[in-house]
Every structure is written in structure tokens, then in C-alpha cells.
Design a protein around this motif. Structure first.
Motif, PDB file in Angstrom:
ATOM      1  N   SER A 366     -13.621  70.337 -15.234  1.00 35.11           N
ATOM      2  CA  SER A 366     -13.458  70.333 -16.606  1.00 35.11           C
ATOM      3  C   SER A 366     -12.508  70.455 -17.690  1.00 35.11           C
ATOM      4  CB  SER A 366     -14.393  70.864 -17.687  1.00 35.11           C
ATOM      5  OG  SER A 366     -15.488  70.831 -17.012  1.00 35.11           O
ATOM      6  N   PHE A 367     -12.012  71.401 -17.420  1.00 37.43           N
ATOM      7  CA  PHE A 367      -9.980  71.999 -17.675  1.00 37.43           C
ATOM      8  C   PHE A 367      -8.809  71.264 -17.599  1.00 37.43           C
ATOM      9  CE2 PHE A 367     -12.143  75.710 -19.939  1.00 37.43           C
ATOM     10  CZ  PHE A 367     -13.306  74.753 -20.803  1.00 37.43           C
ATOM     11  N   GLY A 368      -9.305  71.230 -16.024  1.00 42.71           N
ATOM     12  CA  GLY A 368      -8.100  70.236 -15.586  1.00 42.71           C
ATOM     13  C   GLY A 368      -7.978  68.609 -15.975  1.00 42.71           C
ATOM     14  N   VAL A 369      -8.700  68.163 -16.356  1.00 43.77           N
ATOM     15  CA  VAL A 369      -8.986  67.094 -16.983  1.00 43.77           C
ATOM     16  C   VAL A 369      -8.251  67.123 -17.658  1.00 43.77           C
ATOM     17  CG1 VAL A 369     -10.180  64.630 -17.802  1.00 43.77           C
ATOM     18  CG2 VAL A 369     -11.106  65.772 -15.375  1.00 43.77           C
ATOM     19  N   GLN A 370      -8.695  68.096 -18.964  1.00 39.52           N
ATOM     20  CA  GLN A 370      -8.203  68.827 -20.323  1.00 39.52           C
ATOM     21  C   GLN A 370      -6.418  68.890 -21.025  1.00 39.52           C
ATOM     22  OE1 GLN A 370      -8.861  68.168 -23.543  1.00 39.52           O
ATOM     23  NE2 GLN A 370     -11.472  69.383 -23.930  1.00 39.52           N
ATOM     24  N   ALA A 371      -6.431  69.445 -19.486  1.00 37.49           N
ATOM     25  CA  ALA A 371      -4.833  69.704 -19.660  1.00 37.49           C
ATOM     26  C   ALA A 371      -4.002  68.651 -18.819  1.00 37.49           C
ATOM     27  CB  ALA A 371      -4.878  70.728 -18.207  1.00 37.49           C
ATOM     28  N   VAL A 372      -4.486  67.794 -17.774  1.00 32.46           N
ATOM     29  CA  VAL A 372      -3.800  66.085 -17.390  1.00 32.46           C
ATOM     30  C   VAL A 372      -3.589  65.385 -19.061  1.00 32.46           C
ATOM     31  CG1 VAL A 372      -4.115  66.640 -15.021  1.00 32.46           C
ATOM     32  CG2 VAL A 372      -5.839  65.401 -16.183  1.00 32.46           C
ATOM     33  N   CYS A 373      -4.966  65.842 -19.785  1.00 33.11           N
ATOM     34  CA  CYS A 373      -4.886  64.457 -20.698  1.00 33.11           C
ATOM     35  C   CYS A 373      -3.770  65.384 -21.905  1.00 33.11           C
ATOM     36  CB  CYS A 373      -6.464  64.736 -21.769  1.00 33.11           C
ATOM     37  SG  CYS A 373      -7.268  63.306 -20.410  1.00 33.11           S
ATOM     38  N   VAL A 374      -3.401  66.012 -22.193  1.00 32.75           N
ATOM     39  CA  VAL A 374      -2.502  66.729 -22.912  1.00 32.75           C
ATOM     40  C   VAL A 374      -1.605  66.618 -22.389  1.00 32.75           C
ATOM     41  CG1 VAL A 374      -1.921  68.852 -23.998  1.00 32.75           C
ATOM     42  CG2 VAL A 374      -4.370  68.750 -23.671  1.00 32.75           C
ATOM     43  N   ARG A 375      -1.302  66.725 -21.436  1.00 35.50           N
ATOM     44  CA  ARG A 375       0.088  66.158 -20.311  1.00 35.50           C
ATOM     45  C   ARG A 375       0.357  64.871 -20.775  1.00 35.50           C
ATOM     46  NH1 ARG A 375      -0.027  66.266 -14.238  1.00 35.50           N
ATOM     47  NH2 ARG A 375      -1.239  64.520 -15.026  1.00 35.50           N
ATOM     48  N   GLU A 376      -0.763  63.547 -20.770  1.00 32.47           N
ATOM     49  CA  GLU A 376      -0.043  62.483 -21.253  1.00 32.47           C
ATOM     50  C   GLU A 376      -0.268  62.205 -22.291  1.00 32.47           C
ATOM     51  OE1 GLU A 376      -0.585  58.290 -19.687  1.00 32.47           O
ATOM     52  OE2 GLU A 376      -0.360  60.113 -19.162  1.00 32.47           O
ATOM     53  N   LEU A 377      -0.885  63.218 -22.874  1.00 30.54           N
ATOM     54  CA  LEU A 377      -0.545  62.563 -25.025  1.00 30.54           C
ATOM     55  C   LEU A 377       1.174  62.545 -25.101  1.00 30.54           C
ATOM     56  CD1 LEU A 377      -3.876  63.739 -25.836  1.00 30.54           C
ATOM     57  CD2 LEU A 377      -3.171  61.542 -26.413  1.00 30.54           C
ATOM     58  N   ALA A 378       0.880  64.203 -24.649  1.00 28.11           N
ATOM     59  CA  ALA A 378       2.616  64.486 -24.960  1.00 28.11           C
ATOM     60  C   ALA A 378       3.947  63.190 -24.005  1.00 28.11           C
ATOM     61  CB  ALA A 378       2.860  66.121 -24.364  1.00 28.11           C
ATOM     62  N   GLU A 379       3.429  63.416 -23.178  1.00 26.22           N
ATOM     63  CA  GLU A 379       4.239  62.226 -22.783  1.00 26.22           C
ATOM     64  C   GLU A 379       4.250  60.347 -23.101  1.00 26.22           C
ATOM     65  OE1 GLU A 379       5.624  64.785 -18.465  1.00 26.22           O
ATOM     66  OE2 GLU A 379       3.587  63.016 -18.442  1.00 26.22           O
ATOM     67  N   ASP A 394      -6.432  57.070 -13.088  1.00 20.57           N
ATOM     68  CA  ASP A 394      -5.681  58.250 -12.372  1.00 20.57           C
ATOM     69  C   ASP A 394      -5.515  59.418 -12.744  1.00 20.57           C
ATOM     70  OD1 ASP A 394      -4.561  57.226 -14.610  1.00 20.57           O
ATOM     71  OD2 ASP A 394      -2.176  57.599 -14.312  1.00 20.57           O
ATOM     72  N   LEU A 395      -6.031  59.985 -13.652  1.00 20.88           N
ATOM     73  CA  LEU A 395      -6.129  61.717 -14.057  1.00 20.88           C
ATOM     74  C   LEU A 395      -7.118  62.240 -14.202  1.00 20.88           C
ATOM     75  CD1 LEU A 395      -4.298  61.384 -17.925  1.00 20.88           C
ATOM     76  CD2 LEU A 395      -2.661  61.635 -15.712  1.00 20.88           C
ATOM     77  N   ASP A 396      -7.737  61.636 -13.705  1.00 19.55           N
ATOM     78  CA  ASP A 396      -9.605  62.370 -13.236  1.00 19.55           C
ATOM     79  C   ASP A 396      -9.484  62.265 -12.145  1.00 19.55           C
ATOM     80  OD1 ASP A 396     -12.139  62.998 -14.355  1.00 19.55           O
ATOM     81  OD2 ASP A 396     -12.674  61.433 -12.502  1.00 19.55           O
ATOM     82  N   ARG A 397      -9.150  61.011 -11.198  1.00 16.19           N
ATOM     83  CA  ARG A 397      -8.737  61.258  -9.734  1.00 16.19           C
ATOM     84  C   ARG A 397      -7.509  62.401  -9.345  1.00 16.19           C
ATOM     85  NH1 ARG A 397     -11.141  56.987  -6.479  1.00 16.19           N
ATOM     86  NH2 ARG A 397     -11.764  55.367  -7.896  1.00 16.19           N
ATOM     87  N   GLU A 398      -6.176  62.594  -9.832  1.00 16.54           N
ATOM     88  CA  GLU A 398      -5.836  63.590  -9.610  1.00 16.54           C
ATOM     89  C   GLU A 398      -6.459  64.494  -9.822  1.00 16.54           C
ATOM     90  OE1 GLU A 398      -1.727  65.932 -11.831  1.00 16.54           O
ATOM     91  OE2 GLU A 398      -2.576  64.115 -12.830  1.00 16.54           O
ATOM     92  N   VAL A 399      -7.493  65.604 -10.467  1.00 16.21           N
ATOM     93  CA  VAL A 399      -7.586  66.546 -10.824  1.00 16.21           C
ATOM     94  C   VAL A 399      -8.390  66.782  -9.447  1.00 16.21           C
ATOM     95  CG1 VAL A 399      -9.251  67.654 -11.846  1.00 16.21           C
ATOM     96  CG2 VAL A 399      -7.680  66.908 -12.719  1.00 16.21           C
ATOM     97  N   ALA A 400      -9.049  65.622  -8.898  1.00 14.08           N
ATOM     98  CA  ALA A 400     -10.300  65.492  -8.205  1.00 14.08           C
ATOM     99  C   ALA A 400      -9.449  65.955  -6.319  1.00 14.08           C
ATOM    100  CB  ALA A 400     -11.563  64.194  -7.499  1.00 14.08           C
ATOM    101  N   GLU A 401      -8.391  65.507  -6.376  1.00 14.68           N
ATOM    102  CA  GLU A 401      -7.562  65.829  -5.486  1.00 14.68           C
ATOM    103  C   GLU A 401      -7.748  66.478  -5.099  1.00 14.68           C
ATOM    104  OE1 GLU A 401      -6.997  63.838  -2.898  1.00 14.68           O
ATOM    105  OE2 GLU A 401      -7.460  61.396  -3.600  1.00 14.68           O
ATOM    106  N   ILE A 402      -6.614  67.296  -6.527  1.00 15.17           N
ATOM    107  CA  ILE A 402      -6.208  68.510  -6.664  1.00 15.17           C
ATOM    108  C   ILE A 402      -7.368  70.065  -5.955  1.00 15.17           C
ATOM    109  CG2 ILE A 402      -5.250  70.440  -7.837  1.00 15.17           C
ATOM    110  CD1 ILE A 402      -3.695  68.555  -9.283  1.00 15.17           C
ATOM    111  N   LYS A 403      -9.089  69.729  -6.524  1.00 19.32           N
ATOM    112  CA  LYS A 403      -9.522  69.966  -5.993  1.00 19.32           C
ATOM    113  C   LYS A 403     -10.315  70.619  -4.226  1.00 19.32           C
ATOM    114  CE  LYS A 403     -14.040  72.318  -6.710  1.00 19.32           C
ATOM    115  NZ  LYS A 403     -13.510  73.988  -7.080  1.00 19.32           N
ATOM    116  N   LEU A 404     -10.339  69.363  -3.823  1.00 17.44           N
ATOM    117  CA  LEU A 404      -9.821  68.701  -2.645  1.00 17.44           C
ATOM    118  C   LEU A 404      -9.158  69.752  -1.756  1.00 17.44           C
ATOM    119  CD1 LEU A 404     -10.954  65.029  -2.278  1.00 17.44           C
ATOM    120  CD2 LEU A 404     -13.250  67.183  -2.649  1.00 17.44           C
ATOM    121  N   ALA A 405      -8.109  69.167  -1.839  1.00 22.83           N
ATOM    122  CA  ALA A 405      -7.020  70.111  -1.457  1.00 22.83           C
ATOM    123  C   ALA A 405      -7.199  71.693  -0.974  1.00 22.83           C
ATOM    124  CB  ALA A 405      -5.653  69.705  -2.075  1.00 22.83           C
TER     125      ALA A 405
END
Length: 429
Positions: A366-379, A394-405
Motif C-alpha cells: 500500500s505504501f509503495g502505491v502511495q510513494a509512486v503516486c506522490v512521485r507522479e504528482l511531483a512530476e 501502470d503505477l499500480d502494476r509497477e508496485v506489483a512487479e517490484i513485489k514479484l521480483a
């Protein structure tokens, strides 16, 4: 950072050094089990995507949250944080956070309503460009009392079901004037945090607080959304008999098809041993239900605010109130029955004295999703209009991919032919 009238946590603790050490120990333990935040930390430290941003946060300030906060600060942001629940803050963790040169923590456990909002005002005095909320209290305060900040706030992120409901109502009324990501509604939050996180942490906290078993008990779950499904599933898995109370006919039918007994709350009140509310709404359990309950029942809330179990009604019926056990208050009825309320009717998995919140691995997602959302807002915040926004897929999938890896799990990919087939309307029989 701006000077404020409300002091950071360091001014509220007598043995500050010990608290800081203990808080850091808790954070370090959690971080060992948070591969998503660890992976994002490497990226954020290297690329500084939040450089120049000021983030105001109202969250449950405990070890897992603290690791998100430090990630944002290490990514270049100045962060001011306070609690989103008067009983969910861990003072030692708050103190440890406050040692970071880019973080000011105002979170203190056990504050009254006035202090709760004083701390939130202190966060907003830092003039944030991004808000991160759990329950929407900070967004509401910005709009009501700090309208001058709205033009400089690029956006926000909301963590929980209740907050998203409030935001959508605010948006529908045309009163939400900057973009906010509905983090709660994205698959990486709904499928894991709400189901597994709420289910496991609520039941574990109730069991530890009461020292009672689930086996054979009638557990009444108020609401069959994602959180209610998690509570029902986990309780059933521990050999409890689950009864579901639900207002939506489709969700009631779903619970029935899952094998649970479905009853109106007034009927479930006669049978239940443990009641757990998960709706995000008020008055799920009221006077008419208390009057039907058996002696010794447990009343717990796993929704965000302390309005699901109507404690005013219960207090009116009670001839005596007493501390039955640490974190459990007994309400004695005129006929001698005792109804037991856990954690003052607040979010039980975070507000009970020995509660630790959701499992670390769940909150990492959940906090991974928060972090990439904050990054998206900044960028890319300027590309979002005011209102509630779904988290980009794509942000939600990014977090899932990191977890699976991190777990060493491989999965299939679509071939070009499969991708074309799924995206075409021309293929038929």
C-alpha cells in the motif's frame, strides 16, 4: 520550515533519547520486510524526484508508515506529519521520525480533539505542495481554513475507504479544488490491504486484547465490502461461525453464496459473540441492537472513525462503566448484562493498546502505491484536473512487479499476437 504554535513530538516526551532509539528499532525491523519501499528508496535517493516539494501528511504514525515518510524525505521532500487517529500514534516512532533533518513529526498518542487539529494546523503551516491523507481530515481542513494553499498544492493521495467516500462526496458537490488519487480503490490496495490486512490485523488484535479464541464463536461482520470480506474470511479460517450484515443486496447475496449466514443486524444481535463493524458508516450498531445482545459480547470497530458502534446509545443504557481489561471497557446494563467495547470504538487494529496495525508485508504494498503516486504528482501533477482520480494502472502494476521480483516469482506475458487479439473487435468465430 515554518514556525508553528504546536510543538513537534520531541517537546512532548520526557525520555526523548530512549523513545528515539526504540522507535528506530521498530522501523528497522519493519524495513527488513518491506522490499518495495527498499527498491523505491534506491530510486528516490538517486533521482530525487521530490526535490523542492513539501508534503503534509495525516497518517497512522507507526513503524511501517514511518518508513514511507523517510522514503519521501530521502527522495528530496520536506515532510510534516501528524496522526489521523488520536490512539494510533506510536510516540517512540514519531520521535524517531523527528530526528530526520527533513521531517517534522507532530504526532502524539492520546491527544484530545483540539490537540488533534492543532497538530494538523501545524503541518499545514509548512505550506505543503502535496498532501497525503488517511481519512480526508487534512484535505477538508485545507479547503475550509487554508484556501490560499490550494493554488500551490499540486495534488494529494488518500489512503482509506472512508476518506475516498468523503472525497467523492466533496467532488460531487464541486468543492474539491485540487486532484487527489484514490489510493484505496486501486487493486494493490483493495486486494491485499483491505482483505488480508484488515482481516488479519483486526482478528489478531482482538484475540491478543481479550486472550479469547475464535473457534466456535458467532462472529457478526457489519458490512461486506473488501474489509468485511477479509474479516469474514479470516474468522471463518479460525473456525468461527460468521454472520454477515449488509445493506447492499448484491453484497448480501455474495456473502450468502460464499456460505455465510446473512441476517439483519437486529437478528444477528441475538446470536453474536463478537461484533466487528467494517462499513465506514455511522450507527451500524445502536440501541435496538444493544438491547438484544447476550451478556459478555465483544464490540469492535474496524472502520475508520469511531461512529459505527453508537457509544452514546450504549452509555445511555448502561448503569455502570468499568475497565474490564486493558483496552476493553465494560458497559453494565440494568439487567446485569455486560457489553464490552474494545479500543473506545476506534479502529481496533490500530487503537487498541497492543495493536500494531496491518502486517508489514501488506503495508509495504500500500505504501509503495502511495510513494509512486506522490512521485507522479511531483512530476506530472499539472496534467490532472481537480477532483478524485484513479491511480494510473501502470503505477499500480509497477508496485506489483517490484513485489514479484523481490519474491522471486516469475509470470507470463502476452505475446504480440495475443495483445493484438485482445485489442481488436474484428476477430470472430
Amino acid at each position: 520550515m515554518s514556525e508553528t504554535a504546536y510543538s513537534p513530538v520531541s517537546q512532548h516526551l520526557s525520555d526523548l533519547e530512549t523513545a528515539q532509539e526504540e522507535g528506530r528499532r521498530k522501523m528497522d525491523w519493519a524495513l527488513q520486510h518491506m522490499p518495495i519501499l527498499n527498491a523505491l528508496r534506491e530510486e528516490f535517493e538517486a533521482e530525487q524526484p521530490l526535490d523542492g516539494e513539501t508534503i503534509a501528511m495525516a497518517m497512522h504514525v507507526e513503524a511501517k508508515t514511518a518508513n514511507l515518510v523517510e522514503l519521501l524525505a530521502d527522495g528530496g521532500a520536506e515532510v510534516a506529519i501528524t496522526g489521523c487517529n488520536p490512539l494510533s500514534t506510536h510516540d517512540d516512532v514519531s520521535a524517531a521520525l523527528d530526528t530526520h533533518e527533513s521531517i517534522t513529526s507532530y504526532a502524539v498518542r492520546g491527544v484530545d480533539d483540539e490537540e488533534y487539529y492543532d497538530a494538523m494546523h501545524a503541518c499545514l503551516a509548512h505550506e505543503p505542495t502535496i498532501t497525503v491523507d488517511d481519512g480526508m481530515d487534512m484535505v477538508k481542513l485545507v479547503h475550509e481554513e487554508y484556501p490560499d494553499l490550494i493554488d500551490s498544492i499540486v495534488g494529494g493521495a488518500e489512503e482509506t475507504t472512508t476518506g475516498v467516500h468523503r472525497l467523492r462526496a466533496m467532488d460531487a458537490d464541486g468543492e474539491l479544488h485540487y486532484p487527489v488519487f484514490a489510493v484505496n480503490d486501486t487493486p494493490m490496495k483493495q486486494l491485499f490491504d483491505n482483505v488480508h490486512g484488515t482481516g488479519e490485523s483486526s482478528l489478531a488484535t482482538i484475540a491478543m486484547t481479550t486472550n479469547l479464541s475464535w473457534a466456535g464463536k458467532n462472529v457478526v461482520v457489519g458490512g461486506y465490502g473488501q474489509c468485511g470480506k477479509g474479516v469474514a474470511k479470516k474468522a471463518s479460517g479460525q473456525n468461527a461461525n460468521v454472520i454477515v450484515c449488509e445493506v447492499d443486496p448484491r453484497k448480501a447475496l455474495e456473502a450468502h453464496m460464499e456460505g455465510y449466514e446473512v441476517l439483519p443486524m437486529v437478528e444477528a444481535a441475538k446470536k453474536g459473540d463478537v461484533f466487528i463493524t467494517t462499513t465506514g458508516n455511522r450507527d451500524v450498531i445502536t440501541r435496538e441492537h444493544f438491547e438484544e445482545m447476550q451478556d459478555g459480547v465483544l464490540l469492535a470497530n474496524a472502520g475508520h472513525f469511531d461512529v459505527e458502534v453508537n457509544l452514546d446509545d450504549l452509555d445511555d443504557l448502561a448503569v455502570d462503566r468499568f475497565e474490564a481489561r486493558d483496552g476493553v471497557e465494560g458497559f453494565e446494563m440494568a439487567d446485569g448484562r455486560v457489553l464490552n467495547v474494545l479500543a473506545e470504538g476506534r479502529l481496533v487494529n490500530l487503537a487498541a493498546p497492543i495493536s500494531l496495525g496491518h502486517p508489514v508485508e501488506v503495508m509495504d504494498q500500500s505504501f509503495g502505491v502511495q510513494a509512486v503516486c506522490v512521485r507522479e504528482l511531483a512530476e506530472n501533477g499539472e496534467s490532472y484536473e481537480p477532483g478524485v482520480h484513479d491511480v494510473p494502472d501502470d503505477l499500480d502494476r509497477e508496485v506489483a512487479e517490484i513485489k514479484l521480483a523481490a519474491e522471486g516469482v516469475e509470470h507470463d506475458d502476452l505475446s504480440d499476437e495475443q495483445r493484438e487479439y485482445m485489442g481488436s473487435w474484428e476477430h470472430g468465430t
